[in-house]
Design a protein around this motif. Structure first.
Motif, PDB file in Angstrom:
ATOM      1  N   THR A  70       2.693  29.972 -10.069  1.00 16.16           N
ATOM      2  CA  THR A  70       3.222  29.371 -11.299  1.00 16.16           C
ATOM      3  C   THR A  70       2.200  28.457 -11.951  1.00 16.16           C
ATOM      4  N   ARG A  71       1.564  27.618 -11.153  1.00 12.90           N
ATOM      5  CA  ARG A  71       0.555  26.705 -11.693  1.00 12.90           C
ATOM      6  C   ARG A  71      -0.560  27.485 -12.398  1.00 12.90           C
ATOM      7  N   LYS A  72      -1.027  28.537 -11.745  1.00 16.03           N
ATOM      8  CA  LYS A  72      -2.113  29.340 -12.306  1.00 16.03           C
ATOM      9  C   LYS A  72      -1.680  30.028 -13.598  1.00 16.03           C
ATOM     10  N   ALA A  73      -0.471  30.573 -13.611  1.00 18.39           N
ATOM     11  CA  ALA A  73       0.011  31.298 -14.786  1.00 18.39           C
ATOM     12  C   ALA A  73       0.215  30.367 -15.976  1.00 18.39           C
ATOM     13  N   VAL A  74       0.764  29.188 -15.736  1.00 16.15           N
ATOM     14  CA  VAL A  74       0.989  28.228 -16.820  1.00 16.15           C
ATOM     15  C   VAL A  74      -0.337  27.775 -17.417  1.00 16.15           C
ATOM     16  N   HIS A  75      -1.307  27.500 -16.550  1.00 17.61           N
ATOM     17  CA  HIS A  75      -2.621  27.064 -17.035  1.00 17.61           C
ATOM     18  C   HIS A  75      -3.292  28.167 -17.845  1.00 17.61           C
ATOM     19  N   GLN A  76      -3.236  29.384 -17.369  1.00 22.80           N
ATOM     20  CA  GLN A  76      -3.855  30.506 -18.089  1.00 22.80           C
ATOM     21  C   GLN A  76      -3.180  30.751 -19.435  1.00 22.80           C
TER      22      GLN A  76
END
Length: 282
Positions: free
Chosen positions: A264-270
């Motif tokens: 989730t963290r990675k997807a939100v940042h991207q």
């Protein structure tokens, strides 16, 4: 029986600009309408169009942008200031007055919402959780858009809601990238009230977290605004532009695992990066 008459379609007449009677009597050509333009109003509008609603501008910079002599420009600025369309700061720079600045912010927020909608929907569909977008209006952070999950137990974000800058993921994400003066102002307006036992109410500790957010690009609300909820947010940071927006994914903590958190963290940042890139292109 006589045949019924049929109406024959005729081309629509071109819309004509209404011309004052005095102009028609004078035989003035109205094809372009340029003869009716008031140069003074045109100059004033050119000056207002120089402002972006955020950065103040000095007389010299405005003179370069409008190509007006400083003596002429000064009279235009003074007129706009007297009519409360501009305001002058103590350092001599000018800024849009609140009644114009808020309208500009609404226009920019609507444009951002249209750009970010695809990414918000993508996050909501990918995780089957609530994805949201927020925007900074002067010194308050509002929910601008939200796509909710269909889970019976879910985190909700009401559009228009003012977010706490100290205990919401998007509130912290936006506040972390402001100047210290503006961040203090945002916190002062909302206050550092305790929402749960996990809420950070110590200003020094909060600014330490802001440093971490600037380093990682991710802000987190772990049951800080509501018990049982967790949210990950990322600021939208177009290069060379102020940070005024953020996106997030919210979920009940019971559906969050360590592996899902990393994803989730990675997807939100991207997603935030893609929105910022799109804003620069536009």
């Amino acid at each position: 029986m006589p045949a019924k008459s049929r109406k024959v379609a005729t081309p629509e007449k071109a819309t004509r600009r209404r011309i004052p009677k005095w102009a028609m009597q004078a035989g003035v050509d109205s094809a372009s309408g340029e003869q009716y333009f008031l140069r003074s109003i045109g100059r004033a509008l050119d000056v207002l169009n120089c402002f972006d609603g955020k950065a103040p501008l000095a007389l010299k910079e405005l003179s370069i942008r409008t190509k007006l002599p400083e003596s002429t420009l000064f009279r235009v600025l003074l007129t706009l200031e007297n009519h409360a369309y501009l305001q002058q700061d103590v350092d001599g720079t000018y800024q849009l007055a609140p009644k114009l600045r808020f309208g500009w912010l609404v226009e920019q927020a609507n444009a951002l919402r249209n750009t970010a909608r695809v990414e918000i929907e993508r996050l909501a569909n990918r995780f089957n959780e609530t994805a949201s977008l927020s925007y900074l209006y002067d010194d308050r952070i509002h929910v601008l858009d939200s796509v909710e999950t269909f889970h019976e137990i879910r985190m909700s974000n009401r559009i228009g809601r003012v977010l706490p800058p100290h205990c919401s993921a998007m509130g912290k994400a936006i506040s972390a990238f402001q100047s210290r003066a503006l961040a203090d102002q945002i916190l002062e307006i909302y206050g550092l009230s305790s929402r749960t036992e996990h809420t950070i109410t110590d200003r020094a500790k909060l600014f330490q977290e802001f440093e971490e957010i600037r380093s990682t690009g991710i802000a987190c609300d772990r049951e800080e605004s509501i018990l049982g909820g967790i949210c990950f947010g990322a600021a939208i940071r177009p290069e060379g532009q102020p940070v005024v927006a953020a996106i997030s994914v919210s979920t009940p903590i019971v559906r969050m695992t360590p592996e899902r958190e990393l994803e989730t963290r990675k997807a939100v940042h991207q997603a935030a990066v893609r929105i910022a890139e799109q804003l620069i292109k536009n």
